[in-house]
Structures are given as C-alpha cells and as structure tokens.
Design a protein around this motif. Structure first.
Motif, short mmCIF file in Angstrom:
data_model
loop_
_atom_site.label_atom_id
_atom_site.label_comp_id
_atom_site.label_asym_id
_atom_site.label_seq_id
_atom_site.Cartn_x
_atom_site.Cartn_y
_atom_site.Cartn_z
N ALA A 78 6.95 0.02 -3.72
CA ALA A 78 5.81 -0.68 -4.32
C ALA A 78 5.25 -1.72 -3.34
CB ALA A 78 6.23 -1.35 -5.63
N PHE A 81 3.28 0.06 -0.65
CA PHE A 81 1.95 0.46 -1.15
C PHE A 81 0.99 -0.74 -1.13
CE2 PHE A 81 3.76 3.99 -4.14
CZ PHE A 81 3.99 4.81 -3.04
N TRP A 85 -2.36 -1.17 1.31
CA TRP A 85 -3.66 -1.38 0.65
C TRP A 85 -4.32 -2.66 1.16
CZ3 TRP A 85 -6.79 1.25 -2.65
CH2 TRP A 85 -7.75 0.51 -3.35
N GLN A 126 -5.68 1.79 -9.17
CA GLN A 126 -4.58 1.79 -8.20
C GLN A 126 -3.41 0.94 -8.73
OE1 GLN A 126 -5.18 3.93 -5.76
NE2 GLN A 126 -7.34 4.05 -6.32
N TYR A 129 -1.55 2.37 -11.87
CA TYR A 129 -0.71 3.55 -11.62
C TYR A 129 0.48 3.19 -10.72
CZ TYR A 129 0.90 8.24 -10.77
OH TYR A 129 1.69 9.36 -10.72
N LEU A 130 0.18 2.53 -9.60
CA LEU A 130 1.24 2.33 -8.60
C LEU A 130 2.33 1.37 -9.08
CD1 LEU A 130 -0.89 2.10 -5.33
CD2 LEU A 130 0.38 4.06 -6.22
N GLY A 134 2.94 5.00 -12.81
CA GLY A 134 3.51 6.01 -11.93
C GLY A 134 5.02 5.87 -11.85
N GLN A 136 8.65 5.04 -10.60
CA GLN A 136 9.18 3.99 -9.70
C GLN A 136 10.02 4.70 -8.63
OE1 GLN A 136 11.05 -0.43 -9.69
NE2 GLN A 136 10.87 0.55 -11.62
N THR A 209 0.86 7.83 -1.38
CA THR A 209 1.21 7.37 -2.74
C THR A 209 1.43 8.56 -3.67
OG1 THR A 209 -1.14 7.24 -3.34
CG2 THR A 209 -0.09 5.20 -2.56
N SER A 211 -0.58 10.12 -5.60
CA SER A 211 -1.02 9.62 -6.91
C SER A 211 -2.40 10.13 -7.28
CB SER A 211 -1.09 8.09 -6.87
OG SER A 211 -2.08 7.67 -5.94
#
Ligand SMILES: NC(=O)c1ccc[n+]([C@@H]2O[C@H](COP(=O)([O-])OP(=O)(O)OC[C@H]3O[C@@H](n4cnc5c(N)ncnc54)[C@H](OP(=O)(O)O)[C@@H]3O)[C@@H](O)[C@H]2O)c1
Length: 255
Positions: A78, A81, A85, A126, A129-130, A134, A136, A209, A211
């Motif tokens: 996480a 990500f 970003w 984003q 979800y992340l 989404g 883990q 990701t 995703s």
C-alpha cells in the motif's frame, strides 16, 4: 466490506468509463481551451498557475487521506502504491505549475473546475480501491512480474514525460511567449512525447496495482490525450512549414 460500498465502487467505475467515452467523442469536435488552444467564450478565467494547482491538488490529497484512514498504513505494498502515485502528482500539482513559461497566461475557470472534479473522482477511485476495497497484498507482490514490469513502465513513462516537459520549458527565453519546434528526446518521433510518457506511466500503474481503478484511469488518459495530441500535431504542421514530416502525433511510426 459492506456489499453496498462495493456496488457503489463498480457503479462509479462504469459511469466513469461512460464519461470517458463521451469525452473522447466530444474531443473529436472540441479542443479544450487552454495553452495554445486558449480562446474566449468559456467564461471567467484565472491565472494558469492557480488553475493547474486547483485542477491537480485533489489527486494528491484524496488518495493520501484514504491511505491514512485505512488499516494499511503499515503495509509495504500500500505504501509503495501511494509513493509511486505521489511521485507523479506532487510534481504535477505543486512543482510543474510554478515552472510554466510564457508569462502570466490565463485559463478558463470552467476547465480548471472540470480538472478538479476529474481528479476528485479519480482520487476516490484509486484511494478507495487500493486502500480499502482491493485485496490487501503482502510484500511478495513487490517481486511479482506484474509489479516489477508495471513499475519499470511507470518509471520509463515518468522519465519521458519529465524530459519532454523539460524540453518545452527551455524553448522560450525569459519573457518570450511564442512557440517553437521542439527537438531531441521523444520529439524525434512524436509531437507530444509528454502525453505519450503520461500514457505509459498510467499503463504501468494499472499493471503494477493490477486494479480496475488503474485501468479506468489509463483509458481516461488515452481518451483525453490522444485527441489533444492529434490537435497539437495538426497545429504544428499548419504553423511551421519546416515541421519534421516523419514525426507522428503520439505513437512513434504509427499515429
Ligand atoms: N493525465 C492527463 O489526462 C493529462 C491531461 C492534461 C495534461 N497532462 C499533463 O500535463 C502536462 C502539461 O500538459 P499540456 O496539455 O499543458 O501540455 P503542452 O500543451 O505540451 O504544454 C506544456 C507547456 O509547454 C509549453 N509549450 C508547449 N509547446 C511549446 C512550444 N512548441 N514552444 C514553446 N512552449 C511550448 C506550453 O506553453 P503554453 O501553455 O503557453 O501553450 C506549456 O507551458 C503534460 O505533461 C501532460 O502530459 C496530463
């Protein structure tokens, strides 16, 4: 996770894809009025730097807030990500706008407001979800080929985007406002390597990701930037008689 939250997420994903399709079709007929395509008739304007910060800042804040509200702050994936970003968005919202050349140009408030709304929804997609909906992922994901390949793509796209924006920034001498033909780097192949870099970045982000949010954002970026690259390319060809004929708009050798 409550089923209602999951179903809201999917509703937003499909609605957002629909808006991307409408945007893509609209941009075949209308060119967003900022930069070289700025024109009157789009309502009140604001300083371009303020416009860029306003447009992009939700993309910094919204995922950051989701990350800290989640129970994943100690999760390495996480955090990776989030950092990837933010590498893009801290630059785009807080550094890039203050380095623009060409004087005190303005942009329509309506364009800045649309950008703000886009980044609010995209930041929600984003972050939600992340960091909540989404799976883990444990640290083994950081050695998965999808993560490694996606990260390599993201970094290559980021480097191309940064270099291309750097070339543009150095075309004008202090105080100059016009346009010149850019050369070198990605400009050997396409008129808009900054947009190409952006596309590669978000393709990489979707892969790393793994995703739906990443895929939606990539498609949105394409819907927005491919038509704009074509418009820029035509504009260059009309404006400069000596424009390199082999150069394409955004996809080397093809388009
Ligand atoms: N993810 C997305 O959907 C998305 C959407 C939009 C933008 N972006 C990113 O944001 C960045 C800026 O986008 P943009 O549409 O403003 O890009 P752009 O049209 O290429 O302009 C970038 C900057 O360079 C200047 N410039 C461009 N061409 C020039 C030339 N031939 N001679 C002299 N100066 C020139 C522009 O000045 P002027 O402002 O005076 O024209 C502007 O300051 C790009 O990196 C792009 O990838 C991303």
């Amino acid at each position: 996770m409550l089923p209602a939250e999951v179903s809201l997420y999917w509703w937003v994903v499909y609605a957002w894809l629909g808006v991307a399709a409408v945007t893509f079709i609209s941009l075949q007929f209308i060119t967003a009025p900022y930069g070289r395509h700025m024109r009157t008739g789009w309502g009140p304007t604001l300083h371009r730097t303020a416009g860029w910060v306003l447009m992009e800042i939700p993309a910094v804040i919204v995922p950051l807030v989701f990350f800290f509200l989640s129970d994943r702050t100690g999760n390495a994936v996480a955090l990776a990500f989030l950092l990837i970003w933010q590498l893009h968005y801290v630059n785009r919202s807080l550094i890039y706008p203050f380095r623009l050349t060409g004087g005190n140009l303005r942009m329509p408030l309506s364009i800045a407001a649309m950008g703000f709304f886009f980044n609010l929804v995209n930041g929600w997609l984003q972050g939600r979800y992340l960091f909540f909906l989404g799976p883990q992922l444990d640290a083994t994901w950081l050695a998965d080929p999808r993560f490694l390949g996606g990260a390599a793509l993201f970094l290559a796209g980021f480097a191309l985007n940064q270099h291309s924006d750097h070339v543009l920034r150095h075309l004008r001498k202090p105080g100059e406002t016009g346009y010149k033909i850019p050369f070198g780097g990605g400009y050997r192949f396409v008129s808009c390597p900054n947009y190409l870099g952006e596309l590669v970045e978000w393709a990489g982000f979707a892969l790393l990701t793994w995703s739906p949010s990443g895929i939606v954002f990539f498609l949105w970026t394409a819907a927005n930037l491919v038509p704009r690259a074509r418009t820029h390319h035509r504009w260059y060809r009309e404006k400069f008689a000596d424009y390199p004929p082999e150069r394409r708009a955004i996809v080397p050798f093809l388009y």
